[in-house]
Scaffold this motif. Sequence first.
Motif, PDB file in Angstrom:
ATOM      1  N   LYS A   1       0.836  -1.207   0.000  1.00 51.50           N
ATOM      2  CA  LYS A   1       0.000   0.000   0.000  1.00 51.50           C
ATOM      3  C   LYS A   1       0.869   1.254   0.000  1.00 51.50           C
ATOM      4  CE  LYS A   1      -3.865  -2.168   2.297  1.00 51.50           C
ATOM      5  NZ  LYS A   1      -4.503  -2.406   3.594  1.00 51.50           N
ATOM      6  N   HIS A   2       1.934   1.245   0.781  1.00 50.69           N
ATOM      7  CA  HIS A   2       2.830   2.403   0.877  1.00 50.69           C
ATOM      8  C   HIS A   2       3.420   2.765  -0.485  1.00 50.69           C
ATOM      9  CE1 HIS A   2       5.690   5.181   2.677  1.00 50.69           C
ATOM     10  NE2 HIS A   2       6.649   4.580   2.006  1.00 50.69           N
ATOM     11  N   TYR A   3       3.795   1.747  -1.247  1.00 49.51           N
ATOM     12  CA  TYR A   3       4.381   1.986  -2.567  1.00 49.51           C
ATOM     13  C   TYR A   3       3.344   1.973  -3.690  1.00 49.51           C
ATOM     14  CZ  TYR A   3       8.960   1.835  -0.457  1.00 49.51           C
ATOM     15  OH  TYR A   3      10.064   2.125   0.314  1.00 49.51           O
ATOM     16  N   LYS A   4       2.067   1.938  -3.299  1.00 49.86           N
ATOM     17  CA  LYS A   4       0.940   2.014  -4.246  1.00 49.86           C
ATOM     18  C   LYS A   4       0.972   0.910  -5.303  1.00 49.86           C
ATOM     19  CE  LYS A   4       0.230   7.000  -3.673  1.00 49.86           C
ATOM     20  NZ  LYS A   4       0.836   7.202  -2.445  1.00 49.86           N
ATOM     21  N   ILE A   5       1.331  -0.291  -4.869  1.00 50.40           N
ATOM     22  CA  ILE A   5       1.320  -1.438  -5.782  1.00 50.40           C
ATOM     23  C   ILE A   5       0.414  -2.552  -5.247  1.00 50.40           C
ATOM     24  CG2 ILE A   5       3.532  -1.026  -6.928  1.00 50.40           C
ATOM     25  CD1 ILE A   5       4.835  -2.959  -4.990  1.00 50.40           C
ATOM     26  N   HIS A   6      -0.447  -2.211  -4.282  1.00 47.81           N
ATOM     27  CA  HIS A   6      -1.327  -3.205  -3.670  1.00 47.81           C
ATOM     28  C   HIS A   6      -2.392  -3.733  -4.617  1.00 47.81           C
ATOM     29  CE1 HIS A   6      -3.144   0.725  -3.007  1.00 47.81           C
ATOM     30  NE2 HIS A   6      -4.320   0.119  -2.982  1.00 47.81           N
ATOM     31  N   ASP A   7      -2.687  -2.998  -5.686  1.00 45.05           N
ATOM     32  CA  ASP A   7      -3.722  -3.452  -6.620  1.00 45.05           C
ATOM     33  C   ASP A   7      -3.129  -4.115  -7.867  1.00 45.05           C
ATOM     34  OD1 ASP A   7      -2.624  -1.115  -7.590  1.00 45.05           O
ATOM     35  OD2 ASP A   7      -4.535  -0.244  -8.216  1.00 45.05           O
ATOM     36  N   LYS A   8      -1.820  -4.314  -7.879  1.00 44.39           N
ATOM     37  CA  LYS A   8      -1.151  -4.960  -9.021  1.00 44.39           C
ATOM     38  C   LYS A   8      -0.893  -6.431  -8.703  1.00 44.39           C
ATOM     39  CE  LYS A   8       1.255  -0.742 -10.224  1.00 44.39           C
ATOM     40  NZ  LYS A   8       1.143  -0.278 -11.551  1.00 44.39           N
ATOM     41  N   VAL A   9      -0.661  -7.207  -9.740  1.00 47.46           N
ATOM     42  CA  VAL A   9      -0.260  -8.605  -9.558  1.00 47.46           C
ATOM     43  C   VAL A   9       1.221  -8.593  -9.217  1.00 47.46           C
ATOM     44  CG1 VAL A   9      -0.004 -10.852 -10.673  1.00 47.46           C
ATOM     45  CG2 VAL A   9      -1.998  -9.415 -11.184  1.00 47.46           C
ATOM     46  N   VAL A  10       1.554  -9.085  -8.027  1.00 42.31           N
ATOM     47  CA  VAL A  10       2.941  -9.070  -7.566  1.00 42.31           C
ATOM     48  C   VAL A  10       3.326 -10.438  -6.993  1.00 42.31           C
ATOM     49  CG1 VAL A  10       2.960  -6.608  -7.007  1.00 42.31           C
ATOM     50  CG2 VAL A  10       2.324  -8.238  -5.251  1.00 42.31           C
ATOM     51  N   VAL A  11       4.624 -10.664  -6.978  1.00 39.12           N
ATOM     52  CA  VAL A  11       5.196 -11.797  -6.259  1.00 39.12           C
ATOM     53  C   VAL A  11       6.079 -11.191  -5.185  1.00 39.12           C
ATOM     54  CG1 VAL A  11       6.701 -13.815  -6.404  1.00 39.12           C
ATOM     55  CG2 VAL A  11       5.145 -13.286  -8.289  1.00 39.12           C
ATOM     56  N   VAL A  12       5.882 -11.631  -3.939  1.00 38.73           N
ATOM     57  CA  VAL A  12       6.643 -11.088  -2.815  1.00 38.73           C
ATOM     58  C   VAL A  12       7.417 -12.218  -2.148  1.00 38.73           C
ATOM     59  CG1 VAL A  12       6.540  -9.835  -0.630  1.00 38.73           C
ATOM     60  CG2 VAL A  12       4.883  -9.318  -2.423  1.00 38.73           C
ATOM     61  N   GLU A  13       8.682 -11.934  -1.901  1.00 34.32           N
ATOM     62  CA  GLU A  13       9.546 -12.868  -1.191  1.00 34.32           C
ATOM     63  C   GLU A  13      10.069 -12.148   0.045  1.00 34.32           C
ATOM     64  OE1 GLU A  13      13.968 -13.868  -2.108  1.00 34.32           O
ATOM     65  OE2 GLU A  13      12.730 -15.135  -3.390  1.00 34.32           O
ATOM     66  N   VAL A  14       9.995 -12.813   1.195  1.00 30.05           N
ATOM     67  CA  VAL A  14      10.539 -12.254   2.433  1.00 30.05           C
ATOM     68  C   VAL A  14      11.520 -13.261   3.008  1.00 30.05           C
ATOM     69  CG1 VAL A  14      10.026 -11.437   4.762  1.00 30.05           C
ATOM     70  CG2 VAL A  14       8.455 -10.898   2.898  1.00 30.05           C
ATOM     71  N   ASN A  15      12.753 -12.830   3.153  1.00 25.03           N
ATOM     72  CA  ASN A  15      13.827 -13.665   3.715  1.00 25.03           C
ATOM     73  C   ASN A  15      13.940 -15.015   3.013  1.00 25.03           C
ATOM     74  OD1 ASN A  15      14.439 -11.626   5.589  1.00 25.03           O
ATOM     75  ND2 ASN A  15      12.873 -12.378   6.975  1.00 25.03           N
ATOM     76  N   GLY A  16      13.787 -14.984   1.684  1.00 22.49           N
ATOM     77  CA  GLY A  16      14.002 -16.179   0.884  1.00 22.49           C
ATOM     78  C   GLY A  16      12.772 -17.037   0.651  1.00 22.49           C
ATOM     79  N   GLY A  17      11.649 -16.697   1.285  1.00 14.98           N
ATOM     80  CA  GLY A  17      10.431 -17.475   1.095  1.00 14.98           C
ATOM     81  C   GLY A  17       9.386 -16.700   0.309  1.00 14.98           C
ATOM     82  N   ILE A  18       8.802 -17.339  -0.689  1.00 14.48           N
ATOM     83  CA  ILE A  18       7.768 -16.692  -1.493  1.00 14.48           C
ATOM     84  C   ILE A  18       6.439 -16.783  -0.750  1.00 14.48           C
ATOM     85  CG2 ILE A  18       6.468 -16.781  -3.667  1.00 14.48           C
ATOM     86  CD1 ILE A  18       9.017 -17.859  -4.982  1.00 14.48           C
ATOM     87  N   LEU A  19       5.729 -15.659  -0.692  1.00 11.37           N
ATOM     88  CA  LEU A  19       4.457 -15.591   0.018  1.00 11.37           C
ATOM     89  C   LEU A  19       3.284 -15.731  -0.939  1.00 11.37           C
ATOM     90  CD1 LEU A  19       5.107 -12.465   2.291  1.00 11.37           C
ATOM     91  CD2 LEU A  19       5.506 -14.865   2.836  1.00 11.37           C
TER      92      LEU A  19
END
Length: 67
Positions: free
Chosen positions: A24-42
């Motif tokens: 939300k902060h970077y205004k990409i919450h409505d896009k199709v994204v892949v997020v990885e945190v500390n090596g794990g895909i969410l």
Amino acid sequence: MKVTLNGEWTQIPDNIIFVSDVLKHYKIHDKVVVVEVNGGILSKLEHQSTRLADKDRIEIVHFVGGG
């Protein structure tokens, strides 16, 4: 909080607690994204429940169309 975001150390506001807050902060919450945190895909469902901590490594990839 200081995190690595797409390979760069970044200071993010204190009100950002979850991965969904970053999107939300970077205004990409409505896009199709892949997020990885500390090596794990969410999964998309995990964006709202995954808490962030100082020094986390976050990678966000979103798709851009073109032709």
